[in-house]
Scaffold this active site. Structure first.
Site, PDB file in Angstrom:
ATOM      1  N   CYS A  37       0.953  -1.424  -0.126  1.00 26.00           N
ATOM      2  CA  CYS A  37       0.085  -0.109   0.008  1.00 26.00           C
ATOM      3  C   CYS A  37       0.926   1.108  -0.008  1.00 26.00           C
ATOM      4  O   CYS A  37       2.063   1.182  -0.222  1.00 26.00           O
ATOM      5  CB  CYS A  37      -0.644   0.014   1.210  1.00 26.00           C
ATOM      6  SG  CYS A  37      -1.771  -1.556   1.424  1.00 26.00           S
TER       7      CYS A  37
ATOM      8  N   GLY B 225       2.882  -3.227   3.256  1.00 20.61           N
ATOM      9  CA  GLY B 225       3.983  -4.348   3.261  1.00 20.61           C
ATOM     10  C   GLY B 225       2.693  -5.570   3.445  1.00 20.61           C
ATOM     11  O   GLY B 225       1.796  -5.800   3.329  1.00 20.61           O
ATOM     12  N   GLU B 226       3.626  -6.508   3.995  1.00 19.02           N
ATOM     13  CA  GLU B 226       3.307  -7.922   4.387  1.00 19.02           C
ATOM     14  C   GLU B 226       3.990  -8.518   5.334  1.00 19.02           C
ATOM     15  O   GLU B 226       5.202  -8.289   5.194  1.00 19.02           O
ATOM     16  CB  GLU B 226       3.267  -8.863   3.122  1.00 19.02           C
ATOM     17  CG  GLU B 226       2.299  -8.535   1.821  1.00 19.02           C
ATOM     18  CD  GLU B 226       1.019  -8.331   1.901  1.00 19.02           C
ATOM     19  OE1 GLU B 226       0.428  -8.709   3.029  1.00 19.02           O
ATOM     20  OE2 GLU B 226       0.382  -7.532   1.201  1.00 19.02           O
TER      21      GLU B 226
ATOM     22  N   ILE C 123      10.062 -10.514 -20.299  1.00 19.01           N
ATOM     23  CA  ILE C 123      10.230  -9.567 -21.610  1.00 19.01           C
ATOM     24  C   ILE C 123      11.532  -9.695 -22.198  1.00 19.01           C
ATOM     25  O   ILE C 123      12.460 -10.304 -21.616  1.00 19.01           O
ATOM     26  CB  ILE C 123      10.001  -7.947 -21.236  1.00 19.01           C
ATOM     27  CG1 ILE C 123      11.079  -7.535 -20.193  1.00 19.01           C
ATOM     28  CG2 ILE C 123       8.578  -8.050 -20.712  1.00 19.01           C
ATOM     29  CD1 ILE C 123      11.151  -6.151 -20.174  1.00 19.01           C
TER      30      ILE C 123
ATOM     31  N   SER D 270       9.917 -11.780  -6.996  1.00 17.98           N
ATOM     32  CA  SER D 270      11.257 -11.641  -7.671  1.00 17.98           C
ATOM     33  C   SER D 270      12.143 -12.342  -7.250  1.00 17.98           C
ATOM     34  O   SER D 270      12.255 -12.516  -6.080  1.00 17.98           O
ATOM     35  CB  SER D 270      11.370 -10.160  -7.833  1.00 17.98           C
ATOM     36  OG  SER D 270      11.918  -9.521  -6.997  1.00 17.98           O
ATOM     37  N   GLY D 271      13.579 -12.242  -7.873  1.00 16.59           N
ATOM     38  CA  GLY D 271      14.793 -12.951  -7.226  1.00 16.59           C
ATOM     39  C   GLY D 271      15.591 -11.987  -6.750  1.00 16.59           C
ATOM     40  O   GLY D 271      16.970 -12.326  -6.824  1.00 16.59           O
TER      41      GLY D 271
END
Length: 613
Positions: free
Chosen positions: A2, A75-76, A288, A361-362
């Site tokens: 958020c 966040g989480e 992509i 993501s890494g």
């Protein structure tokens, strides 16, 4: 994920309208709901991107069961379901926000040690008028703040604070930040481009009341370095594999569709492979590629996807589609920011958001497991022979063409105390300390100071480990994570970073460097874990970053940027750098010194931001 913004104004000269202004200008971070708390002194604003408990009951600001505390959260927290049963309160929602708030109420400010996640949240104690602001251990979620002794303001993005009425006309350029930008390509915390606004440190929380502001560091990278390291390869591999699977499984907790960014490289492939192991249906993956073959890794992502049987989405980007984002970069990042891989990150985020609301993501694998080539430079330059003969080595290399001329710059380090920042700067083709001194006008000539050594009482790190530690402190947190946060949030997309689970970070910091680089193979142990899921032969190719052909674009369709922002009138009017140096640089670049492209890009971004701020 958020957006949060707010202020504490002990002069009581701020209004709810001020709060709404600074909150709503980050609406892209949370398009699903808006909420505000204002009591005359404190204002808390929230923009919600619904990920967990999609009901209105989980909207924010949220109030504690006893109604004494109020929270806004970005966040989480992934282990909230494990924390909740330990709390003596009946939950009204299934969101992590409520768990965070009630844990704070029952356990006090140090409860943050119990949280595993990415977070920035503010809690206000209405009864005693005390304000708390927290940021996660690795700085995944951003916080900017202003404090003048009477008024405090904060936000997820710099653009909010610039809009704050009580800061109108008070913000000035941070001269040190400008030199840091030219040196590193980003502005490291605590600096921002404005002298009056700071970036909050990671692993810390602030406590504010009428008596003042206090900063408490609850977690530091330097404190995690232990005397003993993981040396047994079999044991270390099993531990790493367990941690990766656990971290990814935590980050798959979601009430909305999710997927992974898949470039076909080691880190994104490992995260995707772990997700495929845990998921009960094919994982959505996104990649992509550019029509410029040198910068197109789509075929490698496709090969990984086919092996893991993911639901793969591939987008081939034209130069025109990428260039459309160039003019928006300074608006998105709010301050000079030169990481051109922001462009493909914006593009893959745009593609992903058409299908999912959350991605994995890494990020972090190279810094944690010694994946960058620059770490070999740290090893080379520590040798006494090199230190003794660095000047003649640099001179000799400068006569051998572009590739070697770039290497010559690396050997010209000013002193061993600043070697880490110098290696980074020159590996990225940026301005050296000496070049900056010639480039800046007298009013802006500030040394690009940055901390490069830390007290590590338990163990002395190797030169390669020290260089990686420097990157963990700055490049990872103030460039890569900033890039991903703004690029994804521009499209209202949440992105989680499993390899930066603090348990994984602490493990990697105490993994023997001999298991990070073995027989010349970088990220050795991480690759061994990956090869349990995906055949090694898919990755038998040189490492290539998530990049664009910026050098050729600057000589082609982007050459107008030099004409618009690096002409004599603009450069002289803004007065930050000497035009004679700019003109010399342009001639060298256009005359065949291709490795200077990032220096040109730095100056374009800086002058574009200065002209339009």
């Amino acid at each position: 994920m958020c957006g949060i913004a707010g202020f504490v104004d002990f002069t009581q000269n701020s209004s709810q309208n001020d709060l709404e202004i600074i909150t709503d200008c980050i609406a892209h971070r949370g398009p699903n709901a808006a909420g505000y708390f204002f009591d005359g002194t404190i204002g808390l604003g929230h923009r919600r991107l619904s990920i967990l408990d999609l009901s209105a009951a989980a909207n924010q600001p949220m109030y504690s069961a006893n109604d004494r505390y109020v929270i806004i959260f970005n966040g989480e927290v992934y282990n909230f379901q494990e924390i909740a049963p330990a709390l003596d309160v009946k939950m009204k929602t299934t969101s992590d926000t409520e768990v965070i708030l009630e844990a704070f109420v029952q356990w006090g400010p140090d409860f943050v040690h119990q949280l595993n996640g990415m977070f920035a949240f503010a809690i206000y104690d209405k009864q005693v008028q005390k304000f708390f602001l927290y940021r996660d251990r690795m700085g995944i979620k951003p916080v900017y703040y202003y404090y003048d002794g009477q008024r405090f303001a904060f936000s997820s993005e710099l653009k909010s604070l610039v809009k704050l009425p009580f800061l109108a006309g008070k913000l000035t350029l941070n001269k040190e930040a400008i030199s840091q930008f030219l040196y590193l390509g980003y502005i490291p915390r605590p600096n921002s481009i404005y002298a009056e606004i700071r970036k909050m440190d990671s692993g810390s929380y602030l406590v504010l009341n009428q008596h003042g502001l206090e900063t408490i560091n609850y977690w530091r990278l330097s404190d995690q370095v232990q005397a003993d390291v993981w040396q047994n390869e079999a044991e270390a591999k099993e531990k790493l594999k367990d941690l990766v699977l656990s971290s990814v499984q935590y980050r798959m907790i979601s009430d909305v569709p999710f997927g992974t960014f898949l470039s076909g490289g080691i880190d994104s492939s490992l995260v995707t492979a772990a997700a495929a192991q845990v998921a009960d249906k094919p994982v959505k993956t996104f990649s992509i590629g550019f029509k410029d073959g040198k910068h197109n890794e789509a075929q490698f992502a496709r090969a990984v996807s086919q092996h893991l049987k993911t639901d793969h989405h591939e987008f081939t980007v034209t130069e025109k589609e990428a260039l459309n984002w160039v003019d928006k970069l300074t608006q998105i990042y709010d301050e000079p920011f030169a990481d051109s891989s922001a462009i493909p990150t914006l593009l893959v985020s745009e593609l992903s958001r058409q299908h999912v609301t959350m991605t994995l993501s890494g990020d972090g694998g190279d810094e944690l497991f010694l994946g960058y080539g620059m770490y070999q430079w740290a090893n080379r330059l520590q040798k006494p022979f090199v230190n003794t003969f660095k000047a003649p080595i640099a001179t000799a290399l400068s006569y051998l063409g572009n590739r070697y001329e770039r290497a010559a710059h690396v050997f010209r380090y000013p002193s061993s105390s600043r070697i880490k920042s110098h290696i980074f700067s020159q590996e990225q083709y940026l301005f050296s300390e000496t070049e900056i001194k010639h480039l800046l006008t007298p009013g802006f000539s500030a040394f690009p100071a940055i901390q490069e050594s830390w007290n590590l009482p338990n163990r002395e790190l190797t030169a390669m480990e020290q260089q990686a530690f420097f990157d963990m402190q700055y490049y990872l947190q103030d460039d890569l994570l900033v890039k991903v946060d703004r690029a994804t949030m521009t499209h209202s997309l949440e992105t989680r970073v499993p390899l930066l689970d603090y348990r994984l970070v602490e493990f990697a910091l105490n993994l023997s460097p001999d298991l990070k680089v073995k027989n010349g193979v970088a990220k050795y142990l991480l690759k061994q874990v990956l090869y349990d899921f995906v055949p090694a032969e898919i990755f038998n190719r040189p490492k290539w970053g998530f990049s664009i052909p910026l050098g050729s674009w600057l000589k082609g369709d982007l050459q107008y940027l030099m004409a618009d922002y690096l002409n004599e009138k603009v450069v002289t009017q803004l007065g930050v750098v000497n035009y004679t140096e700019v003109e010399r640089l342009k001639k060298l670049f256009l005359g065949g010194k291709d490795y200077l492209y990032n220096r040109v890009w730095l100056l374009i971004i800086l002058h574009k931001w200065l002209l339009h701020k």
